[in-house]
Write a protein that holds these residues in place. Structure first.
Motif, PDB file in Angstrom:
ATOM      1  N   MET A   1      35.366  41.667  35.247  1.00  0.00           N
ATOM      2  CA  MET A   1      36.581  41.406  35.981  1.00  0.00           C
ATOM      3  C   MET A   1      37.611  40.716  35.085  1.00  0.00           C
ATOM      4  SD  MET A   1      37.151  40.415  39.683  1.00  0.00           S
ATOM      5  CE  MET A   1      38.557  39.655  40.350  1.00  0.00           C
ATOM      6  N   ILE A   2      37.166  39.780  34.275  1.00  0.00           N
ATOM      7  CA  ILE A   2      38.083  39.101  33.361  1.00  0.00           C
ATOM      8  C   ILE A   2      38.654  40.096  32.361  1.00  0.00           C
ATOM      9  CG2 ILE A   2      38.224  37.426  31.491  1.00  0.00           C
ATOM     10  CD1 ILE A   2      36.329  35.661  33.039  1.00  0.00           C
ATOM     11  N   LEU A   3      37.835  40.996  31.861  1.00  0.00           N
ATOM     12  CA  LEU A   3      38.307  41.946  30.849  1.00  0.00           C
ATOM     13  C   LEU A   3      39.368  42.882  31.401  1.00  0.00           C
ATOM     14  CD1 LEU A   3      34.989  42.822  29.029  1.00  0.00           C
ATOM     15  CD2 LEU A   3      36.795  41.270  28.299  1.00  0.00           C
ATOM     16  N   LYS A   4      39.282  43.269  32.670  1.00  0.00           N
ATOM     17  CA  LYS A   4      40.311  44.113  33.265  1.00  0.00           C
ATOM     18  C   LYS A   4      41.654  43.404  33.276  1.00  0.00           C
ATOM     19  CE  LYS A   4      37.732  47.068  36.389  1.00  0.00           C
ATOM     20  NZ  LYS A   4      37.558  47.442  37.789  1.00  0.00           N
ATOM     21  N   ALA A   5      41.660  42.125  33.603  1.00  0.00           N
ATOM     22  CA  ALA A   5      42.904  41.358  33.637  1.00  0.00           C
ATOM     23  C   ALA A   5      43.491  41.209  32.237  1.00  0.00           C
ATOM     24  CB  ALA A   5      42.663  39.992  34.260  1.00  0.00           C
ATOM     25  N   LEU A   6      42.641  41.127  31.221  1.00  0.00           N
ATOM     26  CA  LEU A   6      43.123  40.948  29.853  1.00  0.00           C
ATOM     27  C   LEU A   6      43.737  42.222  29.288  1.00  0.00           C
ATOM     28  CD1 LEU A   6      40.269  38.802  28.317  1.00  0.00           C
ATOM     29  CD2 LEU A   6      42.454  38.031  29.233  1.00  0.00           C
ATOM     30  N   ARG A   7      43.359  43.368  29.803  1.00  0.00           N
ATOM     31  CA  ARG A   7      43.887  44.635  29.307  1.00  0.00           C
ATOM     32  C   ARG A   7      45.348  44.840  29.680  1.00  0.00           C
ATOM     33  NH1 ARG A   7      40.091  49.377  31.109  1.00  0.00           N
ATOM     34  NH2 ARG A   7      42.155  49.929  31.808  1.00  0.00           N
ATOM     35  N   LYS A   8      45.787  44.233  30.763  1.00  0.00           N
ATOM     36  CA  LYS A   8      47.161  44.403  31.211  1.00  0.00           C
ATOM     37  C   LYS A   8      48.106  43.674  30.259  1.00  0.00           C
ATOM     38  CE  LYS A   8      45.696  44.525  35.989  1.00  0.00           C
ATOM     39  NZ  LYS A   8      45.731  43.826  37.270  1.00  0.00           N
ATOM     40  N   ASN A   9      49.199  44.341  29.924  1.00  0.00           N
ATOM     41  CA  ASN A   9      50.176  43.745  29.014  1.00  0.00           C
ATOM     42  C   ASN A   9      51.298  43.111  29.837  1.00  0.00           C
ATOM     43  OD1 ASN A   9      51.386  42.964  26.699  1.00  0.00           O
ATOM     44  ND2 ASN A   9      52.251  44.959  26.217  1.00  0.00           N
ATOM     45  N   GLN A  10      50.947  42.056  30.557  1.00  0.00           N
ATOM     46  CA  GLN A  10      51.918  41.367  31.396  1.00  0.00           C
ATOM     47  C   GLN A  10      51.632  39.875  31.386  1.00  0.00           C
ATOM     48  OE1 GLN A  10      51.273  43.236  35.139  1.00  0.00           O
ATOM     49  NE2 GLN A  10      49.554  41.968  35.685  1.00  0.00           N
ATOM     50  N   LEU A  11      52.481  39.119  32.033  1.00  0.00           N
ATOM     51  CA  LEU A  11      52.327  37.674  32.107  1.00  0.00           C
ATOM     52  C   LEU A  11      51.122  37.329  32.970  1.00  0.00           C
ATOM     53  CD1 LEU A  11      53.807  35.131  31.117  1.00  0.00           C
ATOM     54  CD2 LEU A  11      54.952  35.081  33.317  1.00  0.00           C
ATOM     55  N   LEU A  12      50.202  36.522  32.432  1.00  0.00           N
ATOM     56  CA  LEU A  12      48.996  36.107  33.136  1.00  0.00           C
ATOM     57  C   LEU A  12      49.032  34.599  33.363  1.00  0.00           C
ATOM     58  CD1 LEU A  12      46.309  37.935  30.987  1.00  0.00           C
ATOM     59  CD2 LEU A  12      47.193  38.661  33.191  1.00  0.00           C
ATOM     60  N   THR A  13      48.403  34.170  34.441  1.00  0.00           N
ATOM     61  CA  THR A  13      48.185  32.755  34.684  1.00  0.00           C
ATOM     62  C   THR A  13      46.687  32.533  34.598  1.00  0.00           C
ATOM     63  OG1 THR A  13      50.093  32.649  36.137  1.00  0.00           O
ATOM     64  CG2 THR A  13      48.513  30.849  36.291  1.00  0.00           C
ATOM     65  N   ILE A  14      46.266  31.626  33.716  1.00  0.00           N
ATOM     66  CA  ILE A  14      44.846  31.386  33.484  1.00  0.00           C
ATOM     67  C   ILE A  14      44.516  29.945  33.821  1.00  0.00           C
ATOM     68  CG2 ILE A  14      43.021  31.324  31.743  1.00  0.00           C
ATOM     69  CD1 ILE A  14      44.421  33.598  30.351  1.00  0.00           C
ATOM     70  N   LEU A  53      36.591  31.271  25.836  1.00  0.00           N
ATOM     71  CA  LEU A  53      36.266  32.153  26.953  1.00  0.00           C
ATOM     72  C   LEU A  53      35.336  31.484  27.965  1.00  0.00           C
ATOM     73  CD1 LEU A  53      35.738  35.553  25.110  1.00  0.00           C
ATOM     74  CD2 LEU A  53      37.738  34.791  26.396  1.00  0.00           C
ATOM     75  N   SER A  54      34.452  30.621  27.499  1.00  0.00           N
ATOM     76  CA  SER A  54      33.504  29.973  28.411  1.00  0.00           C
ATOM     77  C   SER A  54      34.186  28.999  29.364  1.00  0.00           C
ATOM     78  CB  SER A  54      32.426  29.237  27.618  1.00  0.00           C
ATOM     79  OG  SER A  54      33.016  28.213  26.839  1.00  0.00           O
ATOM     80  N   GLY A  55      35.385  28.533  29.024  1.00  0.00           N
ATOM     81  CA  GLY A  55      36.093  27.582  29.861  1.00  0.00           C
ATOM     82  C   GLY A  55      36.993  28.213  30.917  1.00  0.00           C
ATOM     83  N   ILE A  56      37.160  29.539  30.877  1.00  0.00           N
ATOM     84  CA  ILE A  56      38.046  30.210  31.802  1.00  0.00           C
ATOM     85  C   ILE A  56      37.422  30.238  33.197  1.00  0.00           C
ATOM     86  CG2 ILE A  56      39.158  32.401  32.418  1.00  0.00           C
ATOM     87  CD1 ILE A  56      39.453  32.930  29.431  1.00  0.00           C
ATOM     88  N   LYS A  57      38.180  29.773  34.168  1.00  0.00           N
ATOM     89  CA  LYS A  57      37.720  29.777  35.554  1.00  0.00           C
ATOM     90  C   LYS A  57      38.263  30.989  36.293  1.00  0.00           C
ATOM     91  CE  LYS A  57      37.692  27.287  39.815  1.00  0.00           C
ATOM     92  NZ  LYS A  57      38.580  26.689  40.748  1.00  0.00           N
ATOM     93  N   GLU A  58      39.566  31.259  36.133  1.00  0.00           N
ATOM     94  CA  GLU A  58      40.194  32.327  36.889  1.00  0.00           C
ATOM     95  C   GLU A  58      41.398  32.872  36.142  1.00  0.00           C
ATOM     96  OE1 GLU A  58      41.534  32.982  41.501  1.00  0.00           O
ATOM     97  OE2 GLU A  58      41.608  30.976  40.684  1.00  0.00           O
ATOM     98  N   ILE A  59      41.616  34.172  36.290  1.00  0.00           N
ATOM     99  CA  ILE A  59      42.796  34.830  35.717  1.00  0.00           C
ATOM    100  C   ILE A  59      43.503  35.552  36.845  1.00  0.00           C
ATOM    101  CG2 ILE A  59      43.651  36.582  34.130  1.00  0.00           C
ATOM    102  CD1 ILE A  59      41.225  36.080  32.405  1.00  0.00           C
ATOM    103  N   TYR A  60      44.782  35.276  36.978  1.00  0.00           N
ATOM    104  CA  TYR A  60      45.565  35.981  38.005  1.00  0.00           C
ATOM    105  C   TYR A  60      46.981  36.178  37.535  1.00  0.00           C
ATOM    106  CZ  TYR A  60      46.010  31.020  39.228  1.00  0.00           C
ATOM    107  OH  TYR A  60      46.167  29.655  39.196  1.00  0.00           O
TER     108      TYR A  60
END
Length: 60
Positions: A1-14, A53-60
Motif C-alpha cells: 500500500m505504501i509503494l502505491k502511494a510512492l509511485r504517484k508523482n504528486q504532493l504527498l503528506t507523510i 521507511l520503518s518510521g512511516i506511519k501513514e501516507i496520504y
C-alpha cells in the motif's frame, strides 16, 4: 500500500515517527533508497528531507 502511494508523482503528506514523536511532512518523492531504507522528499522550496521507511506511519 505504501509503494502505491510512492509511485504517484504528486504532493504527498507523510506521517512518521522520529525520536518517538509523530511528525508530518508534505512533499514529492525525490528518491527511494532500498539499501539505506530511506525515502527522500522535496518540499515546495525544493529542500530535500529524508525519512526512514520503518518510521512511516501513514501516507496520504
Amino acid at each position: 500500500m505504501i509503494l502505491k502511494a510512492l509511485r504517484k508523482n504528486q504532493l504527498l503528506t507523510i506521517s512518521y515517527y522520529e525520536n518517538g514523536l509523530l511528525q508530518t511532512f508534505k512533499g514529492q518523492v525525490y528518491n527511494l533508497n532500498w539499501i539505506e531504507q530511506t525515502l527522500s522528499l522535496a518540499d515546495e522550496h525544493e529542500e530535500i528531507f529524508s525519512i526512514h521507511l520503518s518510521g512511516i506511519k501513514e501516507i496520504y
